[in-house]
Structure formats: C-alpha cells, structure tokens
Design an enzyme around this catalytic site. Structure first.
Site, PDB file in Angstrom:
ATOM      1  N   ILE A 107       0.835  -1.192   0.000  1.00 35.59           N
ATOM      2  CA  ILE A 107       0.000   0.000   0.000  1.00 35.59           C
ATOM      3  C   ILE A 107       0.875   1.250   0.000  1.00 35.59           C
ATOM      4  O   ILE A 107       1.958   1.262   0.578  1.00 35.59           O
ATOM      5  CB  ILE A 107      -0.963  -0.022   1.210  1.00 35.59           C
ATOM      6  CG1 ILE A 107      -1.954   1.149   1.174  1.00 35.59           C
ATOM      7  CG2 ILE A 107      -0.219  -0.071   2.530  1.00 35.59           C
ATOM      8  CD1 ILE A 107      -3.094   1.018   2.187  1.00 35.59           C
ATOM      9  N   CYS A 108       0.410   2.280  -0.689  1.00 37.67           N
ATOM     10  CA  CYS A 108       1.034   3.597  -0.681  1.00 37.67           C
ATOM     11  C   CYS A 108       2.501   3.518  -1.109  1.00 37.67           C
ATOM     12  O   CYS A 108       2.821   3.017  -2.180  1.00 37.67           O
ATOM     13  CB  CYS A 108       0.859   4.226   0.694  1.00 37.67           C
ATOM     14  SG  CYS A 108       1.285   5.980   0.794  1.00 37.67           S
ATOM     15  N   GLY A 109       3.421   4.000  -0.283  1.00 35.54           N
ATOM     16  CA  GLY A 109       4.828   4.048  -0.657  1.00 35.54           C
ATOM     17  C   GLY A 109       5.446   2.703  -0.959  1.00 35.54           C
ATOM     18  O   GLY A 109       6.424   2.618  -1.713  1.00 35.54           O
TER      19      GLY A 109
END
Length: 212
Positions: A107-109
């Site tokens: 998720i995300c980064g």
C-alpha cells in the site's frame, strides 16, 4: 495456517495497517472453519522502529527468518523511508513470494518500492494516482497495467493507494477466505459508511453462523 509477515520500518503509516491486522490477528469475525493465522512483525534489524504515529515496534523476526510458501502473506505498509537501500532485501523477498504463489500486499509508498524493482511492470496494480509511480520510481514500466482504483487484486498481488486501506483489507481477507462472504460484505459496508444497519447485519451473520 497462514503466517502474516508485516514489514515494519521507520515512519510506517500506522493507519494503513489498522483494519487488516486487527481483523487477522483477533479473528473476531472469522468463520467457523477458517484457517488459523499467525502474525509476525519483520524487519532488516531487530532494533526498535518508530512509526509515523510515534509508536515503537520491536520486530519479531528478521527477513532471513521468513518462510515462503502458499500460506505465507507479506504486508508492506506505506512509509516515507522506502527509498532507503536497506529495504531492498524485503523487496527481493517479495519477488520470491510472488514467484512461489505466496501473497504480497503493498500500500502507498510500498507500491513505489515494488515498482522500482520491476514487480509492477506486467501485472494490474494501483498506487497513489496516475503519474505517481513514474515520479518516484524512474525505472517503472507498468503504465499500461495501472488501474485507477483505491485497491486492486491480481491473483497473489494486492496493491492500494494511501486512501485505499479499507478496501485493501477487504481484498486481503477475501483472498485468505477467513470470513463468510456475507460477513465480509457487512463488515466492509459498516466501516465504509458507518450506517448502523450494516453493523446489525454484521452481527446477524455471526449469529447465523452460531446456529442462533
């Protein structure tokens, strides 16, 4: 038994893991015949890490301790420190997971870290909006596989944007098949909308499972 390895690193985005680790660790909404789950925090060191929210986590195990098989799951949360080369070892391990049929959830980064290693070049995936991965991962070549949704499942790879944590959790739980379908839908609807009718529907699915 599923073994859930949660990679922890400094500046870890606490909220992105909240729903999924709470449900998998507690098992409070699991169906009767669900497989057991063991959750372990893992990092490149046994030194304490400090989350974005100020929590201190001492990892349970090291990357070399990870056992990869079809019931292994690797959770990669967002953080501001993914560009540090010392995290390359866990991305190499993620590649091994994907190759062997184990599940990787980023998720995300963390999606940027996968992109930088070429792991998103040929699979449907998402991240923090069109153009994000090109900006932070110059080697990224998966533009034609990018799906502009909060969370995307492609077999044993589940990716999400920074705002997709709830749907990401739902898709991970669905992948592991530890909730009844009705329970999962009611759980997601309740946390997604906050409407009390979905809470009562969730409780009803549990009562039905118990024969009440």
């Amino acid at each position: 038994m599923f073994t859930i390895y949660v990679y922890v690193l400094d500046t870890l985005a606490d909220w992105e893991l909240g729903h999924v680790i709470s449900e998998l660790n507690s098992g409070r909404f699991f169906k009767k015949d669900a497989q057991c789950v063991s959750l372990k925090t893992v990092s490149f060191t046994k030194e304490p890490i400090h989350t974005m929210g100020g929590l201190t986590i001492i990892p349970d195990c090291l990357i070399d301790d990870i056992i990869v098989n079809e019931t292994s799951v690797l959770l990669l949360p967002g953080a501001d420190t993914w560009n540090d080369p010392k995290h390359g070892a866990i991305i190499e391990k993620a590649s091994e997971f994907l190759t062997l049929g184990a599940t990787v959830c980023a998720i995300c980064g963390a999606t940027a870290a996968l992109a930088g290693f070429g792991l998103l070049d040929n699979r449907p995936h998402t991240s923090n909006g069109p153009g994000f991965l090109e900006m932070v991962s110059p080697c990224y070549k998966g533009q034609s596989f990018y799906v502009d949704k909060p969370s995307v499942t492609d077999n044993n790879l589940i990716t999400a944007s920074s705002t997709g944590a709830l749907l990401w959790a739902k898709q991970i739980i669905e992948r592991l098949d530890v909730f009844e379908t009705r329970t999962l839908e009611a759980w997601y609807d309740y946390f997604n909308t906050g409407k009390p009718e979905h809470f009562f529907a969730l409780m009803q699915t549990l009562s039905s499972d118990n024969g009440n």
